[in-house]
Motif scaffolding. Structure first.
Motif, mmCIF file in Angstrom:
data_model
loop_
_atom_site.group_PDB
_atom_site.id
_atom_site.type_symbol
_atom_site.label_atom_id
_atom_site.label_comp_id
_atom_site.label_asym_id
_atom_site.label_seq_id
_atom_site.Cartn_x
_atom_site.Cartn_y
_atom_site.Cartn_z
ATOM 1 N N ASN A 421 45.321 -3.526 40.083
ATOM 2 C CA ASN A 421 44.191 -3.618 41.000
ATOM 3 C C ASN A 421 44.580 -4.335 42.294
ATOM 4 O O ASN A 421 45.302 -5.332 42.270
ATOM 5 N N ARG A 422 44.065 -3.812 43.436
ATOM 6 C CA ARG A 422 44.295 -4.441 44.744
ATOM 7 C C ARG A 422 43.243 -5.533 44.939
ATOM 8 O O ARG A 422 42.088 -5.249 45.248
ATOM 9 N N ASP A 423 43.658 -6.775 44.749
ATOM 10 C CA ASP A 423 42.722 -7.897 44.813
ATOM 11 C C ASP A 423 42.753 -8.517 46.206
ATOM 12 O O ASP A 423 43.367 -9.548 46.432
ATOM 13 N N LEU A 424 42.099 -7.826 47.148
ATOM 14 C CA LEU A 424 42.090 -8.338 48.516
ATOM 15 C C LEU A 424 40.767 -8.022 49.202
ATOM 16 O O LEU A 424 40.045 -7.100 48.810
ATOM 17 N N SER A 425 40.469 -8.818 50.241
ATOM 18 C CA SER A 425 39.295 -8.604 51.093
ATOM 19 C C SER A 425 39.749 -8.622 52.542
ATOM 20 O O SER A 425 40.631 -9.397 52.914
ATOM 21 N N CYS A 426 39.126 -7.768 53.348
ATOM 22 C CA CYS A 426 39.485 -7.679 54.769
ATOM 23 C C CYS A 426 38.227 -7.732 55.623
ATOM 24 O O CYS A 426 37.236 -7.044 55.328
ATOM 25 N N LEU A 427 38.261 -8.549 56.671
ATOM 26 C CA LEU A 427 37.173 -8.591 57.653
ATOM 27 C C LEU A 427 37.737 -8.187 59.004
ATOM 28 O O LEU A 427 38.703 -8.789 59.495
ATOM 29 N N LEU A 428 37.152 -7.159 59.601
ATOM 30 C CA LEU A 428 37.563 -6.685 60.922
ATOM 31 C C LEU A 428 36.585 -7.215 61.961
ATOM 32 O O LEU A 428 35.384 -6.950 61.897
ATOM 33 N N LEU A 429 37.104 -7.976 62.915
ATOM 34 C CA LEU A 429 36.289 -8.592 63.965
ATOM 35 C C LEU A 429 36.646 -7.938 65.297
ATOM 36 O O LEU A 429 37.782 -8.053 65.775
ATOM 37 N N ALA A 430 35.686 -7.226 65.901
ATOM 38 C CA ALA A 430 35.952 -6.443 67.106
ATOM 39 C C ALA A 430 35.354 -7.114 68.338
ATOM 40 O O ALA A 430 34.189 -7.537 68.342
ATOM 41 N N ASP A 431 36.153 -7.217 69.379
ATOM 42 C CA ASP A 431 35.722 -7.751 70.669
ATOM 43 C C ASP A 431 34.855 -6.702 71.365
ATOM 44 O O ASP A 431 35.305 -5.594 71.660
ATOM 45 N N LEU A 432 33.594 -7.063 71.650
ATOM 46 C CA LEU A 432 32.658 -6.159 72.328
ATOM 47 C C LEU A 432 32.281 -6.696 73.704
ATOM 48 O O LEU A 432 31.156 -6.528 74.159
ATOM 49 N N SER A 433 33.216 -7.350 74.383
ATOM 50 C CA SER A 433 32.929 -7.928 75.689
ATOM 51 C C SER A 433 32.755 -6.844 76.749
ATOM 52 O O SER A 433 33.022 -5.661 76.518
ATOM 53 N N MET A 434 32.320 -7.250 77.943
ATOM 54 C CA MET A 434 32.022 -6.294 79.001
ATOM 55 C C MET A 434 33.264 -5.526 79.471
ATOM 56 O O MET A 434 33.147 -4.435 80.027
ATOM 57 N N SER A 435 34.444 -6.068 79.223
ATOM 58 C CA SER A 435 35.655 -5.363 79.638
ATOM 59 C C SER A 435 35.849 -4.066 78.863
ATOM 60 O O SER A 435 36.586 -3.179 79.304
ATOM 61 N N THR A 436 35.178 -3.929 77.715
ATOM 62 C CA THR A 436 35.295 -2.676 76.951
ATOM 63 C C THR A 436 34.526 -1.537 77.601
ATOM 64 O O THR A 436 34.602 -0.394 77.139
ATOM 65 N N ASP A 437 33.802 -1.832 78.666
ATOM 66 C CA ASP A 437 33.099 -0.783 79.417
ATOM 67 C C ASP A 437 34.028 -0.079 80.398
ATOM 68 O O ASP A 437 33.629 0.877 81.068
ATOM 69 N N ALA A 438 35.275 -0.551 80.508
ATOM 70 C CA ALA A 438 36.234 0.040 81.438
ATOM 71 C C ALA A 438 36.625 1.437 80.968
ATOM 72 O O ALA A 438 36.723 1.709 79.776
ATOM 73 N N HIS A 439 36.883 2.309 81.934
ATOM 74 C CA HIS A 439 37.234 3.702 81.637
ATOM 75 C C HIS A 439 38.736 3.843 81.438
ATOM 76 O O HIS A 439 39.537 3.323 82.218
ATOM 77 N N LEU A 440 39.126 4.553 80.410
ATOM 78 C CA LEU A 440 40.526 4.904 80.184
ATOM 79 C C LEU A 440 40.884 6.195 80.908
ATOM 80 O O LEU A 440 41.993 6.376 81.387
ATOM 81 N N ASP A 441 39.934 7.126 80.978
ATOM 82 C CA ASP A 441 40.096 8.371 81.727
ATOM 83 C C ASP A 441 38.701 8.821 82.139
ATOM 84 O O ASP A 441 37.733 8.050 82.073
ATOM 85 N N ASN A 442 38.576 10.055 82.536
ATOM 86 C CA ASN A 442 37.284 10.538 83.024
ATOM 87 C C ASN A 442 36.221 10.590 81.932
ATOM 88 O O ASN A 442 35.026 10.521 82.217
#
Length: 615
Positions: A421-442
């Motif tokens: 058995n895989r005895d592990l826990s994972c928490l993913l914490l994502a940055d949702l700051s205003m810089s994520t509004d930047a465009h990568l392409d059109n």
């Protein structure tokens, strides 16, 4: 015709008046990686940036040709403050390029063993050189070469005015024989720049004016602040804060304790001078040698109003859960963890409704799930056991044959069914700051890539059956750290979770320390043997109050250290190309990865998790 002749004359006389050797010039960009490595390897602060310093006005006596050419004598010197080490933009004081390169290395060695503060510039530099040569004897030959070449490049002492000869002799003696000079005479001009030494920072340590203070901070100790204006990606302007006078008159006699002389005062209202003409502002900054900010006499309310308007109205905001959670924050200047400093507000995305996985991601999701099949819990038989659920016929037959030939001890005759058995826990914490509004392409923004990454991450971990949770975070000052719940450990990955992920929007700023502390508390409650905290971000910690630069970095470092102490493994995935300057200090050399092409993040995130947990 006159202008053309004048231009030729100016180029000629400026070149003649310049004592530097252009053919041997070494630019900071050529050595930035080397000096950064030397600075940190020999004990320099790993958080400090190593960057170029723009020229500063330096009041030394001009030569005859410099007077004719109108040379302003802007000198690029080596100095450091709490946030960065500044080295000259280029060096051409020697006619040997290798010596100019060695000088950069020498300055980095000096800075790595000095805190940037001086009680007496010349005496302290001598002491520093003596200590360096005792600590690193292998550098003695390099320093001797630099010292002899540097002294030879200076103006002969007997050609100087009589009043300046004693000062120059003291400088020469202190260079050739560090520690031999204890007294330096007072003169009307500074000696020619001593490039082998560090110079003090000229930034004043004024407290922040009341009109710039956060209303919530009244009654507390005022934070010290430094202002700087960016000239380019590698060069920074000198800054100071002063009182706002009507006139500045008077003369100054030079002392080594006060190296820098004249600067032009510019009355600037940061609360109201918000010009939209970036090109004009940039060109103005290029022309200034020093930016001086003054305390405003009138209290500006407009700046506070603009900050308040950044927050959405209650009807448009996400859904708060409870009254908030008080969390501590690390104050690196005081070296204490201040209790109840931040207020973290758990939230749910507004208007989130159950959604299926987008069609465009379904094919990729199946491929990722197939890769994760090998991580599923595997059940297998242990043979030749002393006890178990079934008889091991092969072991029994071997024992029966051996016992007929010769007396044999009874061996394990059973087999037992076991599970891996895989005895592990994972928490993913994502940055949702205003810089994520930047465009990568059109078509795509950073937030779109983050959403796809979270969705595919959820599909992958659901297929393997691992225990996981997902949260997002952003902030507006310390009393509004927003902690968005996408999936907690107690719920299944369903269409409701997919809907929350697809409903997230770019937030505000990145108060990373508080978010990591709350994530640490959440994952620490899990009973798993292994606990993994993944942090997905596109920039360094920051906020609009004092949580900038060193303050944010140190608080985040403290939060990560707390997580490691609890047995949690933090790992950072970033798309910030400048991450190498601060992430090694925060997470260690093997505790982060940089995704150079953000559009690859949705595929890379599950792969990274696979690599981190498959061992």
């Amino acid at each position: 015709m006159e202008e053309w002749v004048g231009g030729l004359w100016h180029k000629y006389i400026t070149r003649k008046a310049n004592p530097e050797f252009e053919e041997a010039r070494v630019a900071f960009d050529e050595v930035s990686k080397s000096v950064g490595m030397v600075f940190r390897a020999l004990g320099g602060d790993s958080v400090k940036r190593v960057e170029a310093a723009s020229g500063r006005e330096y009041l030394s006596r001009k030569s005859f040709l410099q007077k004719i050419s109108g040379d302003t004598q802007l000198v690029s010197l080596a100095w450091q403050d709490e946030e960065s080490l500044r080295l000259p933009e280029s060096l051409a004081i020697f006619n040997d390029k290798s010596l100019n390169y060695d000088l950069y290395i020498w300055l980095a060695v000096l800075a790595s063993n000095h805190n940037g503060r001086f009680s007496h510039w010349a005496t302290d530099n001598q002491t520093l050189v003596v200590n360096i040569l005792e600590k690193f004897p292998a550098l003695r030959n390099r320093y001797t070469r630099l010292a002899q070449a540097f002294v030879a490049s200076r103006q002969p002492i007997d050609t100087l005015p009589h009043t300046e000869q004693a000062m120059e002799q003291a400088i020469v003696n202190s260079i050739l024989t560090p520690g031999s000079v204890t007294e330096f005479p007072m003169v009307n001009f500074a000696p020619k720049a001593v490039y082998l030494w560090l110079y003090p920072s000229s930034s004043s340590e004024e407290t922040v004016p009341p009109e710039y203070q956060d209303i919530e901070e009244e009654g507390q100790e005022e934070e010290k602040q430094k202002k700087s204006v960016k000239k380019s990606q590698t060069s920074r302007k000198e800054a100071e804060r002063v009182d706002s006078p009507d006139e500045r008159n008077g003369m100054m006699i030079f002392r080594l304790e006060s190296l820098f002389s004249w600067s032009e005062f510019s009355k600037l209202d940061r609360g109201s001078d918000d010009s939209d003409d970036d090109d004009d502002m940039s060109s103005t900054v290029e022309d200034l040698d020093k930016i001086t900010l003054a305390k405003q006499q009138e209290k500006q309310k407009s700046a506070q109003i603009k900050i308040d308007l950044d927050l959405p109205s209650a009807s448009e905001d996400d859904i708060p859960l409870g009254e908030g959670i008080k969390l501590p924050e690390w104050h690196y200047k005081k070296q204490i963890l201040e209790e109840d400093r931040c207020l973290l507000q758990p939230m749910l995305p507004k208007d989130a409704k159950a959604e299926k996985l987008p069609v465009r991601l379904q094919k990729i999701s199946k491929l990722i799930q197939a890769q994760f099949e090998q991580l599923r819990s595997v059940r297998y038989w242990l043979k030749a056991q002393p006890q178990g659920e079934e008889i091991d016929l092969s072991a029994w037959l071997d024992f029966h044959v051996e016992s007929k030939i010769t007396p044999s001890a009874e061996k394990g005759l059973f087999r037992s069914f076991r599970g891996n058995n895989r005895d592990l826990s994972c928490l993913l914490l994502a940055d949702l700051s205003m810089s994520t509004d930047a465009h990568l392409d059109n078509d795509n923004r950073v937030i779109d890539v983050v959403q796809d990454s979270l969705l595919l991450f959820g599909e992958a971990l659901q297929s393997v059956g691992d225990n996981f949770a997902m949260y997002g975070f952003s902030s507006v000052k310390r009393h509004n750290v927003r902690f968005t719940m996408l999936k907690n450990f107690n719920e299944n990955y369903t269409d409701h979770v997919r809907g929350r992920i697809q409903a997230i929007k770019p937030g505000f700023y990145t108060r990373m320390g508080a978010a990591i502390r709350q994530a640490t508390q959440v994952i620490n409650e899990q009973k798993s043997t292994e606990k993994l905290l993944l942090i997905l971000t596109d920039g360094k910690p920051n906020d609009i109050d004092h949580y900038e630069g060193r303050f944010g970095i140190e608080d985040t470092h403290n939060a990560i250290t707390e997580a490691k102490r609890l047995g949690i493994k933090p790992f950072c995935i970033t798309i910030d190309t400048d991450a190498q300057t601060y992430l090694p200090y925060l997470f260690g050399s093997d505790g982060f990865t940089v995704i150079l092409r953000p559009e690859q993040l949705p595929l890379r995130l599950p792969q990274l998790y696979h690599q981190l947990t498959s061992q």
